[in-house]
Scaffold this motif. Sequence first.
Motif, PDB file in Angstrom:
ATOM      1  N   UNK A  79       0.828  -1.212   0.000  1.00 39.24           N
ATOM      2  CA  UNK A  79       0.000   0.000   0.000  1.00 39.24           C
ATOM      3  C   UNK A  79       0.858   1.256   0.000  1.00 39.24           C
ATOM      4  N   UNK A  80       1.935   1.265   0.787  1.00 37.07           N
ATOM      5  CA  UNK A  80       2.818   2.434   0.809  1.00 37.07           C
ATOM      6  C   UNK A  80       3.482   2.651  -0.553  1.00 37.07           C
ATOM      7  N   UNK A  81       3.883   1.564  -1.195  1.00 40.77           N
ATOM      8  CA  UNK A  81       4.507   1.685  -2.520  1.00 40.77           C
ATOM      9  C   UNK A  81       3.476   2.143  -3.543  1.00 40.77           C
ATOM     10  N   UNK A  82       2.237   1.661  -3.431  1.00 36.88           N
ATOM     11  CA  UNK A  82       1.177   2.119  -4.335  1.00 36.88           C
ATOM     12  C   UNK A  82       0.941   3.618  -4.165  1.00 36.88           C
ATOM     13  N   UNK A  83       0.970   4.102  -2.920  1.00 39.34           N
ATOM     14  CA  UNK A  83       0.843   5.544  -2.674  1.00 39.34           C
ATOM     15  C   UNK A  83       1.948   6.320  -3.378  1.00 39.34           C
ATOM     16  N   UNK A  84       3.188   5.851  -3.213  1.00 40.59           N
ATOM     17  CA  UNK A  84       4.317   6.540  -3.844  1.00 40.59           C
ATOM     18  C   UNK A  84       4.203   6.516  -5.361  1.00 40.59           C
TER      19      UNK A  84
END
Length: 417
Positions: A244-249
Amino acid sequence: MHASSIARVRSGQAATNSWKRVALFTYLAGSGLATPFLGSESASIVGALAMFTALAVAGHQFVVNSRPLPAAERRAWTVVGWGMWLIAGGLLTHAVLFVFVRDMPTFGPIDFFWLAGYGLAILGLSQLPHTSGTRWERWRLLLDGIIGAVAAGALMWTFAFADLPSQLQVAPTWQKIVGSVYVVLDVMIIFTLLVVVVRRSTFRFDRRLLLVGAALVVEMVADYRFLTSGLGQTFVEAEPLYPLHILTAALLAATALSVARLPEPREYAERSGSLTWATLLPYGLAAVVTTGAIISLATGQAPSLVYAVALIGLLAIGRQGVTIREAHLSLDQQRAALAASISHELRTPLTTMVGYLELLDSDAIDDPIEQRNMVSIANSQAAYLSRIVSDLVMLASEAGQQMDIRIRPTPIDELSW
């Protein structure tokens, strides 16, 4: 350099940029898919590196790609880019410390980078300007956004953060402070997004807001999971949801790459039926909160929804007052424009008639042919004046009040022939 050479150079640069983008998002997708299958330490290294790369690229592209934009737009997106750089700097600092301190707590002084980066991103988005409209129209749109934000915040607090206060009470002091700030920032993100989306509704479609909104919503979900599972534990034990954090970035990087594409403003936006969503979004959320408040009153639960409905009601009353004021001003402007138009339309034929009749009455014109021409022109102007008066009488009558008058842009070639 010849034009053909310049074209080849630009084509080559575009192809190179395209491959760079494909490589970046392929790398991010691979990292996001790989982290769930890695050990905690390996996942932390891979996830942090992917997030750092995407956010560093996003910060750079926000600053560079916003340069051709109008001043207000450029300032807003540049501040968002600074926020991305701060978060990237926090990731880099965290990675360096993680090498030496394996049992780092989930929250600590290093979170200053994330909190400051979030704050700059919210500040930048909040500075995005209105596209058009009067002062009262802007106030109306602002109140629409606030109503939606209050409703969304109440729903989020009731169904997502309801258990957090009890968890924060037993957490260490530093984690309690940082966790509380994260919750406040998440609520501010919802508030800012709804206010900006509603007030920017005079754009036909702003893909940048869609991308950055999706990024912030995904990040809020990841933050919520990290808050509820990480309080009182070490960073490795909390096991952040790196996908999820990588998708945000990745979404933020996609926003930065498209930030230079300023969407096309819509003419006569207040009369366009396509703006229905701008009203349905905040008041749809308000309707959901109202329904939840009714249920909570019947069951004796979720009193926060009842308070939210009371606040929404007060805001709606204020919004109605602004709408009435805006309608009065619009009516006054239309009345003034109608009076100016009528006076112009009446003055032109009257001036012609009076001028010719004075000449005929003074016997200054002896030529019978010229006299007949003057009488003919005066007669045609009198007929034109009669038609205007007839139209005004019809508009003032009951039949005129039932007419469907549609105001729309018209190509000039349809009027000239």
